[in-house]
Design a protein around this motif. Structure first.
Motif, PDB file in Angstrom:
ATOM      1  N   LEU A  23       0.770  -1.264  -0.019  1.00  0.00           N
ATOM      2  CA  LEU A  23      -0.009  -0.158   0.039  1.00  0.00           C
ATOM      3  C   LEU A  23       0.831   1.126   0.157  1.00  0.00           C
ATOM      4  O   LEU A  23       0.261   2.345  -0.208  1.00  0.00           O
ATOM      5  N   ALA A  24       2.148   1.112  -0.097  1.00  0.00           N
ATOM      6  CA  ALA A  24       3.024   2.257   0.296  1.00  0.00           C
ATOM      7  C   ALA A  24       3.487   2.759  -1.163  1.00  0.00           C
ATOM      8  O   ALA A  24       4.362   3.678  -1.424  1.00  0.00           O
ATOM      9  N   ALA A  25       2.858   1.991  -2.133  1.00  0.00           N
ATOM     10  CA  ALA A  25       3.309   2.389  -3.667  1.00  0.00           C
ATOM     11  C   ALA A  25       2.955   3.743  -3.728  1.00  0.00           C
ATOM     12  O   ALA A  25       2.152   4.649  -3.206  1.00  0.00           O
ATOM     13  N   GLN A  26       3.992   4.582  -4.636  1.00  0.00           N
ATOM     14  CA  GLN A  26       3.848   5.947  -4.720  1.00  0.00           C
ATOM     15  C   GLN A  26       3.954   6.214  -6.332  1.00  0.00           C
ATOM     16  O   GLN A  26       4.040   5.286  -7.010  1.00  0.00           O
ATOM     17  N   PRO A  27       3.292   7.542  -6.749  1.00  0.00           N
ATOM     18  CA  PRO A  27       2.964   7.596  -7.965  1.00  0.00           C
ATOM     19  C   PRO A  27       4.297   7.602  -8.826  1.00  0.00           C
ATOM     20  O   PRO A  27       4.322   7.277 -10.018  1.00  0.00           O
ATOM     21  N   MET A  28       5.439   7.998  -8.483  1.00  0.00           N
ATOM     22  CA  MET A  28       6.660   7.836  -9.255  1.00  0.00           C
ATOM     23  C   MET A  28       7.882   7.729  -8.255  1.00  0.00           C
ATOM     24  O   MET A  28       8.014   7.705  -7.199  1.00  0.00           O
ATOM     25  N   LEU A 234      -3.812  -1.541 -28.535  1.00  0.00           N
ATOM     26  CA  LEU A 234      -3.319  -0.725 -27.376  1.00  0.00           C
ATOM     27  C   LEU A 234      -3.270  -1.752 -26.051  1.00  0.00           C
ATOM     28  O   LEU A 234      -3.984  -2.310 -25.739  1.00  0.00           O
ATOM     29  N   ALA A 235      -1.940  -1.685 -25.735  1.00  0.00           N
ATOM     30  CA  ALA A 235      -1.649  -2.166 -24.296  1.00  0.00           C
ATOM     31  C   ALA A 235      -1.474  -1.021 -23.412  1.00  0.00           C
ATOM     32  O   ALA A 235      -0.442  -0.286 -23.606  1.00  0.00           O
ATOM     33  N   MET A 236      -2.285  -0.923 -22.331  1.00  0.00           N
ATOM     34  CA  MET A 236      -2.140   0.105 -21.267  1.00  0.00           C
ATOM     35  C   MET A 236      -1.846  -0.432 -19.838  1.00  0.00           C
ATOM     36  O   MET A 236      -2.447  -1.152 -19.367  1.00  0.00           O
ATOM     37  N   GLN A 237      -0.619  -0.350 -19.413  1.00  0.00           N
ATOM     38  CA  GLN A 237      -0.270  -0.658 -17.991  1.00  0.00           C
ATOM     39  C   GLN A 237      -1.189   0.184 -17.019  1.00  0.00           C
ATOM     40  O   GLN A 237      -0.990   1.394 -17.004  1.00  0.00           O
ATOM     41  N   GLY A 238      -1.588  -0.497 -16.069  1.00  0.00           N
ATOM     42  CA  GLY A 238      -2.652   0.319 -15.230  1.00  0.00           C
ATOM     43  C   GLY A 238      -1.929   1.111 -14.120  1.00  0.00           C
ATOM     44  O   GLY A 238      -2.457   1.849 -13.444  1.00  0.00           O
ATOM     45  N   GLY A 239      -0.645   0.597 -13.695  1.00  0.00           N
ATOM     46  CA  GLY A 239      -0.068   1.470 -12.775  1.00  0.00           C
ATOM     47  C   GLY A 239       1.395   1.195 -13.005  1.00  0.00           C
ATOM     48  O   GLY A 239       2.030   0.256 -13.132  1.00  0.00           O
ATOM     49  N   THR A 240       2.049   2.492 -13.059  1.00  0.00           N
ATOM     50  CA  THR A 240       3.615   2.447 -13.703  1.00  0.00           C
ATOM     51  C   THR A 240       4.510   2.920 -12.482  1.00  0.00           C
ATOM     52  O   THR A 240       5.593   2.232 -12.473  1.00  0.00           O
ATOM     53  N   GLY A 241       3.992   3.680 -11.583  1.00  0.00           N
ATOM     54  CA  GLY A 241       5.034   3.841 -10.435  1.00  0.00           C
ATOM     55  C   GLY A 241       5.500   2.787  -9.603  1.00  0.00           C
ATOM     56  O   GLY A 241       4.801   1.931  -9.233  1.00  0.00           O
ATOM     57  N   LEU A 242       7.035   2.738  -9.629  1.00  0.00           N
ATOM     58  CA  LEU A 242       7.431   1.703  -8.480  1.00  0.00           C
ATOM     59  C   LEU A 242       6.945   1.745  -7.139  1.00  0.00           C
ATOM     60  O   LEU A 242       7.237   2.754  -6.601  1.00  0.00           O
ATOM     61  N   PRO A 243       6.692   0.600  -6.563  1.00  0.00           N
ATOM     62  CA  PRO A 243       6.322   0.643  -5.038  1.00  0.00           C
ATOM     63  C   PRO A 243       7.453   0.851  -4.102  1.00  0.00           C
ATOM     64  O   PRO A 243       8.676   0.526  -4.951  1.00  0.00           O
ATOM     65  N   ARG A 244       7.461   0.824  -2.920  1.00  0.00           N
ATOM     66  CA  ARG A 244       8.673   1.020  -2.273  1.00  0.00           C
ATOM     67  C   ARG A 244       9.188   0.045  -1.555  1.00  0.00           C
ATOM     68  O   ARG A 244      10.499   0.207  -1.096  1.00  0.00           O
ATOM     69  N   THR A 245       8.693  -1.050  -1.504  1.00  0.00           N
ATOM     70  CA  THR A 245       9.285  -2.209  -0.697  1.00  0.00           C
ATOM     71  C   THR A 245       9.649  -3.176  -1.639  1.00  0.00           C
ATOM     72  O   THR A 245       9.190  -3.425  -2.887  1.00  0.00           O
ATOM     73  N   LEU A 246      10.768  -4.025  -1.378  1.00  0.00           N
ATOM     74  CA  LEU A 246      11.203  -5.078  -2.109  1.00  0.00           C
ATOM     75  C   LEU A 246      10.299  -6.201  -2.566  1.00  0.00           C
ATOM     76  O   LEU A 246      10.090  -6.699  -3.452  1.00  0.00           O
ATOM     77  N   GLU A 247       9.395  -6.536  -1.537  1.00  0.00           N
ATOM     78  CA  GLU A 247       8.322  -7.613  -1.725  1.00  0.00           C
ATOM     79  C   GLU A 247       7.318  -7.040  -2.861  1.00  0.00           C
ATOM     80  O   GLU A 247       6.948  -7.770  -3.895  1.00  0.00           O
ATOM     81  N   ALA A 248       6.964  -5.774  -2.593  1.00  0.00           N
ATOM     82  CA  ALA A 248       5.902  -5.257  -3.707  1.00  0.00           C
ATOM     83  C   ALA A 248       6.741  -5.117  -5.283  1.00  0.00           C
ATOM     84  O   ALA A 248       5.981  -5.343  -6.149  1.00  0.00           O
ATOM     85  N   LEU A 249       8.146  -4.773  -5.023  1.00  0.00           N
ATOM     86  CA  LEU A 249       8.743  -4.551  -6.228  1.00  0.00           C
ATOM     87  C   LEU A 249       8.469  -6.180  -7.109  1.00  0.00           C
ATOM     88  O   LEU A 249       8.642  -6.067  -8.285  1.00  0.00           O
ATOM     89  N   LYS A 250       8.926  -7.149  -6.198  1.00  0.00           N
ATOM     90  CA  LYS A 250       9.118  -8.183  -7.140  1.00  0.00           C
ATOM     91  C   LYS A 250       7.511  -8.809  -7.333  1.00  0.00           C
ATOM     92  O   LYS A 250       7.406  -9.242  -8.453  1.00  0.00           O
ATOM     93  N   THR A 251       6.443  -8.320  -6.785  1.00  0.00           N
ATOM     94  CA  THR A 251       5.288  -8.685  -7.412  1.00  0.00           C
ATOM     95  C   THR A 251       4.944  -7.731  -8.564  1.00  0.00           C
ATOM     96  O   THR A 251       4.504  -8.317  -9.477  1.00  0.00           O
ATOM     97  N   TYR A 252       5.405  -6.558  -8.488  1.00  0.00           N
ATOM     98  CA  TYR A 252       5.211  -5.507  -9.557  1.00  0.00           C
ATOM     99  C   TYR A 252       5.878  -6.330 -10.812  1.00  0.00           C
ATOM    100  O   TYR A 252       5.475  -6.297 -12.072  1.00  0.00           O
TER     101      TYR A 252
END
Length: 325
Positions: A23-28, A234-252
């Protein structure tokens, strides 16, 4: 929808998608707090090499956190609404946009800006200026549970009665206490999207792909588009900003591979971001508006689309390397 080779890995990570860290994902993404290691630098250098001198440079700098300006992120200016394909329209701000897909039986809207006020004063008038009737919005797809994408949804629901679609995980996120933040309140729960779902309206079918990471239940989309009668995807990725945690980044990162399989199967040759500063897409939309009879600069071809995917993936790899113990 047939299973994809990355689906098993994604499924294994979905169980972690609702953890608080996600939930700590940030816009950029922000730049590193300490100097990058040689490993991280090598990954970023590869991302920049793949980007070349294309507009992907903007994407690479933003996603890899290496100094691209985010001034447009703060801009609330509303550019002219634009028709960008025969059946696809952009309405929104410099910082965040909404897309209207015109079908033979109404409109599918992608996202709803920051607030009820923006829905009323930017989105609805923009649609009307393009000759689209907001009363014909049959579905509103909320790409993810951040207020700059769901902010206008409840207003649109109350005034025009479209069905609202989000993933189960992101409905839950919107329903959490304090989910509003600086935006309008989240909408009431409606339809729940599942991975690979086909959303059909009239003569148009779009595919909803579950791509957690940016939020626990981000939805990415495969959308048919036509340009002067010629079909494209068209392929549109729904969320581009990288999340802040390692676990979330691996999911991303796993989600990028999952969506890439859908895009490849569909033959995607267009990419657009719901944040148009991420990929300079607003600039290319405006170029097309100036010379609509010429080649559409938004059509990049399948090979260049794969380069875009590669840039995003490498920047995610760099983010993971930064956070590895």
């Amino acid at each position: 929808m047939k299973s994809h080779r990355h689906g098993a890995r994604l499924a294994a990570l979905l169980a972690s998608a609702a953890l608080p860290g996600l939930l700590a994902a940030q816009p950029m993404p922000k730049g590193p707090a300490k100097p990058d290691t040689p490993e991280v630098t090598a990954i970023i250098d590869k991302a920049m090499a793949v980007a070349g001198d294309d507009y992907f440079v903007t994407t690479a700098k933003l996603q890899c956190g290496v100094g691209a300006s985010t001034g447009l992120l703060q801009s609330s200016a509303a550019p002219e609404p634009l028709q960008i394909f025969d059946n696809l329209y952009f309405v929104g701000l410099n910082s965040v946009g909404a897309y209207a897909i015109k079908t033979s039986d109404g409109i599918i809207l992608i996202d709803s800006l920051n607030s009820a006020e923006e829905a009323e004063k930017v989105l609805v008038p923009g649609l009307r200026k393009l000759g689209l009737d907001p009363a014909q919005i049959k579905y509103l797809v909320i790409t993810h549970a951040h207020g700059d994408h769901y902010g206008g949804a409840q207003y649109l629901k109350e005034h025009f009665a479209p069905h609202l679609i989000a993933s189960e995980a992101d409905w839950k996120m919107m329903e959490e206490p304090g989910a509003k933040g600086p935006f309008s309140p989240p909408p009431a729960r409606d339809m729940v999207a599942v991975d690979g779902q086909k959303l059909v309206l009239g003569d148009t079918t779009i595919t909803l792909v579950l791509t957690p990471g940016h939020t626990p239940g981000t939805l990415s989309l495969i959308i048919p588009a036509t340009d002067k009668g010629v079909p494209h995807v068209l392929a549109m990725q729904g969320g581009t900003g990288l999340p802040r945690t390692l676990e979330a980044l691996k999911t991303y990162r796993a989600s990028l591979d999952h969506f890439a399989a859908f895009a490849a199967a569909a033959g995607a040759d267009i990419e657009l971001s719901n944040h148009p500063f991420v990929d300079d897409s607003l600039k290319r939309m405006q170029q097309h508006a100036v010379a609509p009879s010429g080649p559409n600069p938004l059509i990049i071809g399948q090979a260049r689309y794969r380069r875009y995917e590669q840039v995003i993936a490498l920047c995610a790899d760099a983010g993971i390397a930064r956070l590895q113990p």
